[in-house]
Every structure is written in C-alpha cells, then in structure tokens.
Design a protein around this motif. Structure first.
Motif, PDB file in Angstrom:
ATOM      1  N   MET A  31       9.347  -1.319  -6.416  1.00  0.00           N
ATOM      2  CA  MET A  31       8.354  -2.251  -6.943  1.00  0.00           C
ATOM      3  C   MET A  31       7.402  -2.688  -5.838  1.00  0.00           C
ATOM      4  N   ARG A  32       6.119  -2.728  -6.138  1.00  0.00           N
ATOM      5  CA  ARG A  32       5.191  -3.346  -5.207  1.00  0.00           C
ATOM      6  C   ARG A  32       5.261  -4.852  -5.412  1.00  0.00           C
ATOM      7  N   THR A  33       4.686  -5.604  -4.513  1.00  0.00           N
ATOM      8  CA  THR A  33       4.730  -7.055  -4.618  1.00  0.00           C
ATOM      9  C   THR A  33       3.330  -7.586  -4.882  1.00  0.00           C
ATOM     10  N   VAL A  34       3.259  -8.892  -5.132  1.00  0.00           N
ATOM     11  CA  VAL A  34       1.964  -9.520  -5.380  1.00  0.00           C
ATOM     12  C   VAL A  34       1.120  -9.531  -4.114  1.00  0.00           C
ATOM     13  N   SER A  35       1.746  -9.412  -2.954  1.00  0.00           N
ATOM     14  CA  SER A  35       0.996  -9.528  -1.697  1.00  0.00           C
ATOM     15  C   SER A  35       1.128  -8.273  -0.839  1.00  0.00           C
ATOM     16  N   ASP A  36       0.889  -7.103  -1.421  1.00  0.00           N
ATOM     17  CA  ASP A  36       0.934  -5.864  -0.657  1.00  0.00           C
ATOM     18  C   ASP A  36      -0.016  -5.930   0.540  1.00  0.00           C
ATOM     19  N   ALA A  37       0.460  -5.519   1.690  1.00  0.00           N
ATOM     20  CA  ALA A  37      -0.368  -5.565   2.893  1.00  0.00           C
ATOM     21  C   ALA A  37      -1.582  -4.652   2.774  1.00  0.00           C
ATOM     22  N   ALA A  38      -1.444  -3.586   1.991  1.00  0.00           N
ATOM     23  CA  ALA A  38      -2.537  -2.621   1.859  1.00  0.00           C
ATOM     24  C   ALA A  38      -3.559  -3.045   0.811  1.00  0.00           C
ATOM     25  N   ASP A  39      -3.365  -4.211   0.230  1.00  0.00           N
ATOM     26  CA  ASP A  39      -4.221  -4.633  -0.876  1.00  0.00           C
ATOM     27  C   ASP A  39      -4.794  -6.007  -0.545  1.00  0.00           C
ATOM     28  N   LEU A  40      -5.679  -6.079   0.450  1.00  0.00           N
ATOM     29  CA  LEU A  40      -6.148  -7.353   0.957  1.00  0.00           C
ATOM     30  C   LEU A  40      -7.639  -7.556   0.738  1.00  0.00           C
ATOM     31  N   THR A  41      -8.228  -6.871  -0.237  1.00  0.00           N
ATOM     32  CA  THR A  41      -9.636  -7.078  -0.529  1.00  0.00           C
ATOM     33  C   THR A  41      -9.825  -8.461  -1.141  1.00  0.00           C
ATOM     34  N   THR A  42     -11.074  -8.920  -1.148  1.00  0.00           N
ATOM     35  CA  THR A  42     -11.362 -10.226  -1.751  1.00  0.00           C
ATOM     36  C   THR A  42     -10.943 -10.240  -3.219  1.00  0.00           C
ATOM     37  N   ARG A  43     -11.251  -9.153  -3.927  1.00  0.00           N
ATOM     38  CA  ARG A  43     -10.887  -9.055  -5.337  1.00  0.00           C
ATOM     39  C   ARG A  43      -9.372  -9.183  -5.508  1.00  0.00           C
ATOM     40  N   ALA A  44      -8.612  -8.488  -4.657  1.00  0.00           N
ATOM     41  CA  ALA A  44      -7.154  -8.539  -4.740  1.00  0.00           C
ATOM     42  C   ALA A  44      -6.643  -9.929  -4.393  1.00  0.00           C
ATOM     43  N   ARG A  45      -7.262 -10.592  -3.402  1.00  0.00           N
ATOM     44  CA  ARG A  45      -6.823 -11.935  -3.020  1.00  0.00           C
ATOM     45  C   ARG A  45      -7.024 -12.916  -4.176  1.00  0.00           C
ATOM     46  N   ILE A  46      -8.160 -12.807  -4.855  1.00  0.00           N
ATOM     47  CA  ILE A  46      -8.406 -13.674  -6.011  1.00  0.00           C
ATOM     48  C   ILE A  46      -7.366 -13.417  -7.087  1.00  0.00           C
ATOM     49  N   ARG A  47      -7.108 -12.136  -7.374  1.00  0.00           N
ATOM     50  CA  ARG A  47      -6.114 -11.779  -8.385  1.00  0.00           C
ATOM     51  C   ARG A  47      -4.736 -12.323  -8.029  1.00  0.00           C
TER      52      ARG A  47
ATOM     53  N   ASP B 212      11.828 -15.010  -3.380  1.00  0.00           N
ATOM     54  CA  ASP B 212      10.837 -15.300  -2.336  1.00  0.00           C
ATOM     55  C   ASP B 212       9.671 -14.322  -2.404  1.00  0.00           C
ATOM     56  N   VAL B 213       9.967 -13.070  -2.778  1.00  0.00           N
ATOM     57  CA  VAL B 213       8.933 -12.040  -2.840  1.00  0.00           C
ATOM     58  C   VAL B 213       8.319 -11.956  -4.229  1.00  0.00           C
ATOM     59  N   TYR B 214       9.170 -11.954  -5.262  1.00  0.00           N
ATOM     60  CA  TYR B 214       8.696 -11.683  -6.616  1.00  0.00           C
ATOM     61  C   TYR B 214       8.544 -12.936  -7.484  1.00  0.00           C
ATOM     62  N   GLY B 215       8.824 -14.110  -6.904  1.00  0.00           N
ATOM     63  CA  GLY B 215       8.737 -15.346  -7.685  1.00  0.00           C
ATOM     64  C   GLY B 215       7.419 -15.540  -8.411  1.00  0.00           C
ATOM     65  N   PRO B 216       6.253 -15.387  -7.727  1.00  0.00           N
ATOM     66  CA  PRO B 216       4.973 -15.583  -8.419  1.00  0.00           C
ATOM     67  C   PRO B 216       4.777 -14.651  -9.611  1.00  0.00           C
TER      68      PRO B 216
END
Length: 214
Positions: free
Chosen positions: A1-17, A95-99
């Motif tokens: 499973m990927r997480t809500v805060s993947d290190a490779a997904d740090l664009t502004t759009r992803a941060r808002i999401r 801690d990782v998947y709570g959100p």
C-alpha cells in the motif's frame, strides 16, 4: 500500500490533496472548507480551485487516491485477499494510515454518489482478490462470488466505520493494533473452520428457498 504522504508525491497538487484527506477525515466533508484546506496546505483558496475546479472536484481526487491505496495490492498480487487484510494491516499502522482510514470512514458514512463510488471501488477490489485466491486454490469456490465479496467487504469495513463501538467492546478508548490483534485468531478460525458444526442448516435453508421460489 502507498501512503497519504509518499515521498515521491510532493507536488503542490498532491500536498493539497493530502491535507484535504486529513481534514475531511477529521472534520467531515461539510466542515472541512476550501479555506481551511488551503490554509493547512499553505496555499490560497484560489490555488485549490485552480488545481481541482471546486471542492467536489477535490473530493473526487481524494476518493480516487484513497480507494487506490486499498485496492492496488489486490490487483497486483495473486493471493492477496482484498479488503479485510488490507484494511486490517492499515489499522495496525495507524500512525501511517490513520488519515486515509479516517477519510474512508467519513466518506462511507455519507449519503452521496461519492460514497457509493468509493464503496464500489473497494468491493471491486475484494471481488478481484477472491477470484485470484480461488484460482490459486487458497479459498473454496463460492456459489455466489458477488454475494460473498459483498459480505467480506462489509466485514472488512465494519471495524473502520464502527471503530468507536469496536473499541468500547474491547475495553479500549480507541481501536488499537492490540485490539485488532485480539480479533485476528477468532476471525481466522471463523474463516478457516466455519461457524456451524455441519451443513444441516445450509441444506435446510437451500431447500426452503428452492421450494419458495419453485
């Protein structure tokens, strides 16, 4: 499973999401305003609208992302067992998947098309996992695969949607990995050995239904 805060997904759009997932999971869709999401993401409300069109467009992107978190593995690996184990694994790592789990619980409680689509995505993942398991000889062939997949999905989502009630029944303030672990053996016993000692009730019910429908 990927997480809500993947290190490779740090664009502004992803941060808002990602911020939207966290805030909607905590406060609910109606209370998590675009302004609140924008402030937490460190952007302007206009930029949120620029990326997602409107709040509903943002929710659609959140739904797609969170749904994929819990069904990607089902489609990727033969023998994965779908909703139950994937969500249970996430509950063991709050801690990782709570959100994402909070978001799922909030959205699945909504009377909306978005909630329907979210549930359908998870149900589809469960059904796909069942077919793979059956082909691999891990589970018995099912008389009604769709019906069984629905029951498994409901079973898997119950601790999430009824998290407070599960925790209370286990004598805890919140559902914890220890609480989930306590349910692991009873769940596996039920799934492995079944509930009834023989198939008499099943046969009687089938017979009665055949007579009723005949």
């Amino acid at each position: 499973m990927r997480t809500v805060s993947d290190a490779a997904d740090l664009t502004t759009r992803a941060r808002i999401r990602n911020v939207a997932i966290e805030l909607i999971g905590t406060h609910g869709y109606e209370r998590a305003s675009v302004r609140m999401i924008a402030q937490a993401a460190g952007v302007s409300p206009a930029l949120v609208v620029h990326h997602f069109g409107d709040k509903n467009g943002l929710r659609t992107q959140c739904n797609d992302y969170v749904t994929a978190m819990f069904i990607d593995d089902t489609g990727a690996a033969a023998g994965s067992s779908g909703t139950i184990e994937i969500i249970q694994a996430a509950l063991n790592n709050l801690d990782v998947y709570g959100p994402a789990l909070n978001y799922l619980a909030q959205m699945l409680s909504d009377d909306s098309l978005a909630a329907d689509e979210l549930f359908d995505g998870i149900l589809h993942g469960t059904m796909q996992g069942m077919r793979e398991q059956e082909a691999a000889g891990i589970i018995h062939p099912q008389g009604d695969t769709e019906g069984t997949a629905l029951l498994l999905t409901l079973f898997g989502l119950a601790p999430l949607v009824l998290r407070r009630q599960f925790a209370r029944a286990l004598g805890e303030d919140d559902l914890t990995p220890a609480g989930i672990a306590r349910l692991t053996i009873p769940m596996l016993e039920l799934f492995t050995h079944g509930y009834y000692s023989d198939d008499a009730i099943l046969k009687a019910t089938k017979s009665a239904m055949e007579q009723q429908n005949g």
